[in-house]
Design a protein around this motif. Sequence first.
Motif, PDB file in Angstrom:
ATOM      1  N   ALA A 123      40.855  29.877  51.158  1.00  0.00           N
ATOM      2  CA  ALA A 123      40.783  31.002  50.237  1.00  0.00           C
ATOM      3  C   ALA A 123      40.680  30.542  48.801  1.00  0.00           C
ATOM      4  CB  ALA A 123      42.007  31.897  50.413  1.00  0.00           C
ATOM      5  N   ALA A 124      40.868  29.298  48.507  1.00  0.00           N
ATOM      6  CA  ALA A 124      40.858  28.837  47.127  1.00  0.00           C
ATOM      7  C   ALA A 124      39.656  27.948  46.879  1.00  0.00           C
ATOM      8  CB  ALA A 124      42.146  28.050  46.835  1.00  0.00           C
ATOM      9  N   LEU A 125      39.083  28.104  45.682  1.00  0.00           N
ATOM     10  CA  LEU A 125      37.965  27.238  45.309  1.00  0.00           C
ATOM     11  C   LEU A 125      38.422  25.805  45.113  1.00  0.00           C
ATOM     12  CD1 LEU A 125      36.009  29.497  42.834  1.00  0.00           C
ATOM     13  CD2 LEU A 125      35.220  28.682  45.035  1.00  0.00           C
ATOM     14  N   ASP A 126      39.719  25.621  44.793  1.00  0.00           N
ATOM     15  CA  ASP A 126      40.229  24.269  44.577  1.00  0.00           C
ATOM     16  C   ASP A 126      40.434  23.514  45.889  1.00  0.00           C
ATOM     17  OD1 ASP A 126      40.278  24.498  41.867  1.00  0.00           O
ATOM     18  OD2 ASP A 126      42.324  25.279  41.793  1.00  0.00           O
ATOM     19  N   GLU A 135      37.163  36.052  45.413  1.00  0.00           N
ATOM     20  CA  GLU A 135      37.814  35.405  44.280  1.00  0.00           C
ATOM     21  C   GLU A 135      36.829  35.238  43.119  1.00  0.00           C
ATOM     22  OE1 GLU A 135      40.816  31.651  43.511  1.00  0.00           O
ATOM     23  OE2 GLU A 135      39.094  31.353  44.826  1.00  0.00           O
ATOM     24  N   ASN A 136      37.311  35.408  41.913  1.00  0.00           N
ATOM     25  CA  ASN A 136      36.482  35.227  40.729  1.00  0.00           C
ATOM     26  C   ASN A 136      36.039  33.772  40.628  1.00  0.00           C
ATOM     27  OD1 ASN A 136      35.369  36.535  38.382  1.00  0.00           O
ATOM     28  ND2 ASN A 136      36.735  35.249  37.162  1.00  0.00           N
ATOM     29  N   GLN A 137      34.750  33.576  40.466  1.00  0.00           N
ATOM     30  CA  GLN A 137      34.187  32.222  40.500  1.00  0.00           C
ATOM     31  C   GLN A 137      33.990  31.668  39.094  1.00  0.00           C
ATOM     32  OE1 GLN A 137      30.748  32.884  42.981  1.00  0.00           O
ATOM     33  NE2 GLN A 137      31.992  33.300  44.787  1.00  0.00           N
ATOM     34  N   PHE A 159      40.161  38.044  40.934  1.00  0.00           N
ATOM     35  CA  PHE A 159      39.130  38.515  41.850  1.00  0.00           C
ATOM     36  C   PHE A 159      38.044  39.233  41.064  1.00  0.00           C
ATOM     37  CE2 PHE A 159      42.926  38.086  44.373  1.00  0.00           C
ATOM     38  CZ  PHE A 159      42.476  37.505  45.552  1.00  0.00           C
ATOM     39  N   ASN A 160      36.824  39.174  41.596  1.00  0.00           N
ATOM     40  CA  ASN A 160      35.682  39.840  40.966  1.00  0.00           C
ATOM     41  C   ASN A 160      35.432  41.171  41.665  1.00  0.00           C
ATOM     42  OD1 ASN A 160      32.547  40.382  40.873  1.00  0.00           O
ATOM     43  ND2 ASN A 160      33.020  39.115  39.104  1.00  0.00           N
ATOM     44  N   THR A 161      35.184  42.213  40.889  1.00  0.00           N
ATOM     45  CA  THR A 161      35.044  43.560  41.452  1.00  0.00           C
ATOM     46  C   THR A 161      33.592  44.007  41.557  1.00  0.00           C
ATOM     47  OG1 THR A 161      35.400  44.521  39.252  1.00  0.00           O
ATOM     48  CG2 THR A 161      37.328  44.290  40.683  1.00  0.00           C
ATOM     49  N   GLN A 194      42.762  41.731  50.436  1.00  0.00           N
ATOM     50  CA  GLN A 194      42.225  40.924  51.522  1.00  0.00           C
ATOM     51  C   GLN A 194      41.116  40.058  50.934  1.00  0.00           C
ATOM     52  OE1 GLN A 194      42.301  39.532  54.342  1.00  0.00           O
ATOM     53  NE2 GLN A 194      41.149  40.590  55.915  1.00  0.00           N
ATOM     54  N   PRO A 195      41.329  38.750  50.775  1.00  0.00           N
ATOM     55  CA  PRO A 195      40.272  37.891  50.232  1.00  0.00           C
ATOM     56  C   PRO A 195      39.069  37.850  51.169  1.00  0.00           C
ATOM     57  CG  PRO A 195      42.409  36.808  50.136  1.00  0.00           C
ATOM     58  CD  PRO A 195      42.576  38.001  51.013  1.00  0.00           C
ATOM     59  N   LEU A 196      37.892  37.918  50.598  1.00  0.00           N
ATOM     60  CA  LEU A 196      36.649  37.896  51.355  1.00  0.00           C
ATOM     61  C   LEU A 196      35.940  36.559  51.168  1.00  0.00           C
ATOM     62  CD1 LEU A 196      35.244  41.450  50.464  1.00  0.00           C
ATOM     63  CD2 LEU A 196      36.537  40.782  52.501  1.00  0.00           C
TER      64      LEU A 196
END
Length: 773
Positions: free
Chosen positions: A62-65, A288-290, A312-314, A367-369
């Motif tokens: 779920a994480a970019l890291d 998640e906001n990139q 998060f990005n909407t 809910q992360p996508l």
Amino acid sequence: MLPRGRPRALGAAALLLLLLLIGFFLLGGDLECARRARGGPGSFPCALTPRIPPDGRPRGAAALDRHPQTDRGAHNRSDCARRGRCRCLPSARPALVLTEICQPQCLPLPQLLHVAIVCAGHNTSRDVITLVKSLLFYRKNPLHLHLVTDAVARNILETLFHTWMVPAVRVSFYDADELKAGALAPLLLPSLPPTPSSQGMGFMPCPSHPQPQVSWIPNKHYSGLYGLMKLVLPGALPPDLARVIVLDTDVTFASDIAELWASLLTFLPQAAPSCPPLPDEQVIGLVENQSDWYLGNLWRNHKPWPALGRGFNTGVILLWLDRLRQAGWEQMWRLTATQELLTLPATSLADQDIFNAVIKGHPALVQPLPCVWNVQLSDHTLAERCYLEAADIKVIHWNSPKKLRVKNKHVEFFRNLYLTFLEYDGNLLRRELFGCPSPRPPEAEQLQQALAQLSEEDACFEFRQQQLTVHRVHITFLPHEPPPPRPHDVTLVAQLSMDRLQMLEALCRHWPGPMSLALYLTDAEAQQFLRFVEASEVLSARQDVAYHVVYREGPLYPINQIRNVALAQALTPYVFLSDIDFLPAYSLYDYLRASIEQLELGSRRKAALVVPAFETLHYQFSFPTSKADLLALLDAGSVYTFRYHEWPRGHTPTDYARWREAQAPYRVQWAVDYEPYVVVPRDCPRYDPRFVGFGWNKVAHIMELDAQEYEFLVLPEAFTIHLPHTPSLDISRFRSSTAYRDCLQALKDEFLQDLSRHYGAAALKYLTALQQP
């Protein structure tokens, strides 16, 4: 040797054992999942979408890291409740997706998918159309579009979808201005019955609100107050609507939206039969906001709104609406926004800031996508970490103010995908859904029946088919400012195609008043036209010129249908019915308004003001500034009366000899084939749409004006001049094809018959006149 019957007994035992094993695998999983949910000995979480842990930091995929830790205590009950109907798709590449996702084996067609979009203004309406094209290209399900619009966008999109006639698409509109202000009175507009598998058009009432909804929130984002409208969707959308996908207008789909809809099934349900209830429920699905925006380290003194990690990005949101309403969503976001605005001056990213602040305080709601459902091409994007390892990209989000001009080393790839849909022929998207039969709306059914009655053996089949074609219409394709109301104002009305664009600048210099111009273009040509106007200082400076695109379809030029589109969109009391290859006198606009006032037209007098037409055969000539200059050019042979050498009957009744000496308007009588250019009230008869291609399109209109007892008054100081150009394809076909001319004659005969039926004995003079040699 075994006794008789022993093999049968062993076979039965083996079959029973096999059935027991199958039952264990099918049912044992649910029992084990329920045991794990209770945290029993030896339990471990189901391998599904991880929940956000209490510290608010996404774990694992779920994480970019790419943190290796996972939330071992989290558990998604959807696996328990739906085992056997959906399967878990574990990520083979941890960095590829933000989460693992449980998807159904198949969506039962035709399941209706609901999509909500906020749209305001002319430019954003064009963006919505490109987005919808990408949705329709990949979709396999019926769609219900919920469009929250201002008056401008609603007018544009209502006309577009009504004429697009896409099967299995329903559209509902909601008044954005009512919502953002929180008006007390609900908006009650007519709505078609909800037919899930058919196209419809409706208007939904906006609920009453005793206080402003979003207008109280200061917002620095370029979207303005409309960028906050997604916050009020749970209250604005119908109360019986449980789930919806919310999209920004600047996203482009590269996959079937049904796959995204399936993600809603992975949200924690309110009650699962095989899992105990939990206090928290997932109600919002987000990617998640990139970028590092919410980390606050992009520049000195950068103070973003609070968020979980990167936030998060909407741009793409999944909302479980009924759960949001039960959770008190409106009070939740209002309280959060009020508290944050005590220390922050305004939102920087509109609704996204408030969504993230709410999630910061209630992390279990989200809910992360997977990241591929919102690949964000912002100025500081980290999306490369997602899409470079992705097997396929689902949604592209142009969330930079620079849009297609954003700086990104891979932007050319994404831009080409966007341009594919921007210029894609929308007529191709009228196809029926495969394996999803759906009843047509009444107008589409009538059209289909009429088309079925045509015979391809008919020599005039092309003409008949073109008459019945319903063209997509995009009104006010470019930003347009309606003219202020004036009692005697006049709009110039004309139509054109791509090969006449060069006439526009000259026309704008000659006519300073409002214009309504309809253009017959393909989707690709419409984008060329847009660039043409933006590159022209003359055209881009004129906000009182309304351009309406009628999308090309069929072999013949539907000239009267196009004229009717331009005529219907004129907003002034009077219209000057012209053609694009004519330049009016510089003073004609002011002269016409003065003449209308002096002649006391309108309710007192029913008249068509004739503007005498002339032509020049020179591509370059000095345009006359007065009637005296025109007469001098006429005497010198540089200008002629229009079509005197080819079609004198079309304008001879204007009586040019009398016009030379006239000082006041004079009346002329209708004659066979008379087709002058006239000024009439806006509510005049429409052009007969049966006339397509070349021939009799204006003649029939003038005949009907006469049948309705309009008097023809020639104005003594008015004139318009035709400029030379290459012949159109249709006039070439008229001149070279006997069959073409025969079909035109058949259309004339049908028109005269209809005229006689409508006007009775008054129409006999036309039949008599046409029979004379």
